[in-house]
Motif scaffolding. Structure first.
Motif, PDB file in Angstrom:
ATOM      1  N   PHE A 100     145.594  31.360  76.716  1.00 47.07           N
ATOM      2  CA  PHE A 100     146.395  31.250  77.658  1.00 47.07           C
ATOM      3  C   PHE A 100     146.219  32.569  78.677  1.00 47.07           C
ATOM      4  N   ALA A 101     146.464  31.862  79.923  1.00 51.81           N
ATOM      5  CA  ALA A 101     146.507  33.069  81.243  1.00 51.81           C
ATOM      6  C   ALA A 101     144.891  33.541  81.282  1.00 51.81           C
ATOM      7  N   ALA A 158     150.977  29.964  83.355  1.00 53.88           N
ATOM      8  CA  ALA A 158     149.620  30.602  83.058  1.00 53.88           C
ATOM      9  C   ALA A 158     148.924  31.085  84.312  1.00 53.88           C
ATOM     10  N   CYS A 174     141.519  27.267  80.248  1.00 57.58           N
ATOM     11  CA  CYS A 174     142.210  28.033  79.404  1.00 57.58           C
ATOM     12  C   CYS A 174     142.325  27.271  77.974  1.00 57.58           C
ATOM     13  N   PHE A 175     142.606  26.106  78.077  1.00 53.88           N
ATOM     14  CA  PHE A 175     142.979  25.342  76.918  1.00 53.88           C
ATOM     15  C   PHE A 175     142.176  24.385  76.340  1.00 53.88           C
ATOM     16  N   PHE A 192     154.248  24.816  83.110  1.00 48.85           N
ATOM     17  CA  PHE A 192     153.440  25.586  82.046  1.00 48.85           C
ATOM     18  C   PHE A 192     152.061  26.268  82.719  1.00 48.85           C
ATOM     19  N   SER A 245     148.141  35.358  84.487  1.00 51.71           N
ATOM     20  CA  SER A 245     146.804  35.573  84.709  1.00 51.71           C
ATOM     21  C   SER A 245     146.449  36.923  85.529  1.00 51.71           C
TER      22      SER A 245
END
Length: 438
Positions: free
Chosen positions: A310-311, A102, A332-333, A98, A106
């Motif tokens: 995300f990304a 990402a 990102c998260f 994952f 990007s």
């Protein structure tokens, strides 16, 4: 064949018991243990004047139902599966894929195209295959090859220093077909596996202490240093000291080993200009040379609990698919994602620690202790360096980061740990507790 097995009734009894026990390597021990119980009963019956054939039949009858005994023994000695470890490794592998997706989306690495995810999936699948192969290998068969593994790996490291691929002035890679393998990195689990099976420190005598110290401790670290793989040298040194102390448990020996080796290693670190600058940046985080650390902290602080999405693009950090993957995923998260990754790493190490406590075979315990030191440093260092707690080095999170063939070796090492746990009940030991009470 045991002498008592000449009696058909005894042989039939033993065969019925063993038919239920899938761990075939235990059959010889089971037959010997049960035969001794039959012999004890026969001796008493013979003293009472009973004929041999009748005494054998009566002794077997007194032993009880062979099917019940066999089922009890199978339950006591069946292979153990560490499902939690499988879940942790699978979760980290999926997080790694994952994370690669990402980083790829990007747009920061257009030169890779779709190869970041493709290669990550490829090496993850290869790693899973190696994990399963080593899971079913009987680790005990490796012990007799320990010295060959250890010194063979040292020779391969030496070959790399002379004939390896020159990359930025360092020779740490050897080409194997289409793959370039970082020999200095993949040597770690092999060297530690070799150490675990070699002559323990408690059996060293006289001048042998010095020989072993130089051959197992100093020489490998020198090879790591010549390959500018200082971080791997530090990991190996920690594993060597821990395993040596573990096999003797002498506080004095620990100090005599640890202090000179660590002092020599730290002195050598200060003589390498690049490492000196990294240590200086770590000790003086607001000074010159601390740009990466400051940018890493800034990225983490700006993420908050929900991150930038995300990304999200992050051009201030290098190698966000490898060395800087942990802070990038937080960026990102959000902080919760970072807690999840750190939690998985901590859970992994807790499972390995508990595995060590449940294993009774000494060789197996040394394997677990050695691999535990490797994974602990390599898992927590990339996390801690993101917060400035330890110096920044070029290291990726095992199972998660992009590390090509090193990832395959990580899976193989995990498979060997799982093999050790799988056989914890299959090592020959006293069978009496599994026998029905009469």
């Amino acid at each position: 064949m045991n002498q008592l097995e000449q009696f058909a009734v005894v042989a039939a009894f033993l065969n019925r018991v063993c038919r239920h026990v899938r761990a075939k390597e235990l059959h010889a021990d089971i037959r010997e243990e049960l035969t001794s119980h039959v012999a004890e009963r026969m001796e008493l019956l013979l003293e009472e004047g009973m004929p041999e054939e009748e005494a054998a039949a009566e002794a077997v009858r007194q032993m009880g139902d062979p099917d019940a005994i066999g089922r009890n023994l199978h339950q006591a000695h069946k292979p153990a599966v560490e499902w939690k470890m499988f879940v942790i490794i699978a979760a980290m592998a999926l997080l790694g894929i994952f994370g690669m997706f990402a980083a790829q989306q990007s747009g920061m690495y257009p030169q890779f195209g779709t190869r970041l995810v493709e290669n990550k999936v490829l090496f993850t699948l290869m790693g899973m295959a190696f994990l399963m192969v080593f899971y079913f290998i009987d680790y005990r068969k490796l012990q007799k090859h320990s010295a060959v593994l250890f010194y063979g790996m040292l020779l391969l490291m030496l070959l790399t220093l002379f004939a390896g691929i020159d990359l930025n002035g360092r020779k740490v890679f050897l080409a194997f077909g289409p793959f370039g393998v970082n020999i200095m990195a993949v040597s770690l689990p092999i060297l530690v596996l070799g150490l675990a099976g070699m002559k323990p420190a408690k059996d060293w005598r006289g001048a042998e202490h010095l020989v072993q110290l130089v051959g197992r401790g100093v020489f490998p670290v020198v090879l790591f240093s010549l390959g500018s793989s200082w971080f791997y040298g530090l990991i190996y040194l920690a594993a060597f000291i821990l395993l040596t102390w573990k096999t003797k448990k002498s506080g004095t020996q620990f100090l005599l080993l640890a202090l000179p080796l660590l002092s020599l290693y730290i002195f050598a670190l200060t003589q390498a200009s690049q490492l000196y600058h990294r240590l200086h940046a770590f000790l003086y985080p607001a000074g010159e040379g601390s740009h990466q650390l400051l940018q890493t902290k800034a990225a983490i602080l700006s993420a908050g609990w929900f991150g930038h999405g995300f990304a999200a693009r992050l051009d201030t950090l290098p190698y966000v698919y490898a060395d800087s993957l942990f802070p990038y995923l937080i960026y990102c998260f959000g902080w919760g994602f970072g807690i999840l990754i750190a939690g998985l790493a901590f859970w992994f190490m807790v499972r390995v620690w508990k595995m060590r406590d449940l294993i009774h075979d000494e060789y197996a315990r040394r394997i677990v202790v050695g691999f535990m030191s490797l994974f602990a440093i390599r898992m927590f260092w990339p996390i801690l360096m993101s917060f400035g707690i330890v110096p920044i080095v070029s290291e990726v999170l095992p199972f998660i980061g992009y590390s090509s063939m090193m990832q395959v070796f990580d899976f193989a090492a995990a498979g060997l740990l799982l093999s050790v746990f799988r056989r914890k009940n299959m090592i020959p030991r006293e069978m009496g507790e599994a026998l029905p009470r009469r």
